[in-house]
Design a protein around this motif. Sequence first.
Motif, PDB file in Angstrom:
ATOM      1  N   LYS A 179      -2.012   3.114  -6.940  1.00  0.00           N
ATOM      2  CA  LYS A 179      -2.702   1.959  -6.359  1.00  0.00           C
ATOM      3  C   LYS A 179      -1.771   1.107  -5.516  1.00  0.00           C
ATOM      4  O   LYS A 179      -2.222   0.190  -4.857  1.00  0.00           O
ATOM      5  N   GLY A 180      -0.491   1.422  -5.527  1.00  0.00           N
ATOM      6  CA  GLY A 180       0.451   0.691  -4.693  1.00  0.00           C
ATOM      7  C   GLY A 180       1.877   1.014  -5.078  1.00  0.00           C
ATOM      8  O   GLY A 180       2.126   1.867  -5.928  1.00  0.00           O
TER       9      GLY A 180
ATOM     10  N   PRO B  77       0.835  -1.202   0.000  1.00  0.00           N
ATOM     11  CA  PRO B  77       0.000   0.000   0.000  1.00  0.00           C
ATOM     12  C   PRO B  77       0.871   1.254   0.000  1.00  0.00           C
ATOM     13  O   PRO B  77       2.008   1.234   0.470  1.00  0.00           O
TER      14      PRO B  77
END
Length: 168
Positions: A127-128, A113
């Motif tokens: 998104k990561g 994350p």
Amino acid sequence: MSDPSRSEALQSQYLTVNLAHEEYGIDILSVREIRGWTPVTRIPQSPHYVLGVLNLRGAIVPVIDLRLRFGLAREEYDATTVTVIITVSGRQFGVVVDGVSDVLDVAGDAMRPVPDMGTTVDTEYLKGLTSIGDRMVLLLDADKLLQPQDAQMLEAALNAANDVKAVA
């Protein structure tokens, strides 16, 4: 299903691009093509990060400067500057980046994350992240790069520009 098979099933590929001395990954499934930088046609009253549009084999494609989208300083375009054509929700658009590196395989369990601190990019576009050796790669959420309201505004501006050409 054994653990190695499950890991392979969750693996994704990302095209890595360079932007302001950082590395970003774009899901390879959304990438349609990579083009060298070519000037675009400006669209009046578009957001500051929208450079304009280009004609891609008959399709009019909006082009955004990813540096400007992320609030970074604009740089002069050079021989390594490219436009990556992406398709999101059936809509094509281009993103201008400093350069393209390679394609990276990222196992599902290797994606972390995004920490809510100190990145040069607003984390809403991410998104990561993942690390590959000593490199850190920020994984972009292509769905959020061109907001629906931006796309609607661009279509309206493009239609208005076409109307002006027809009158002239």
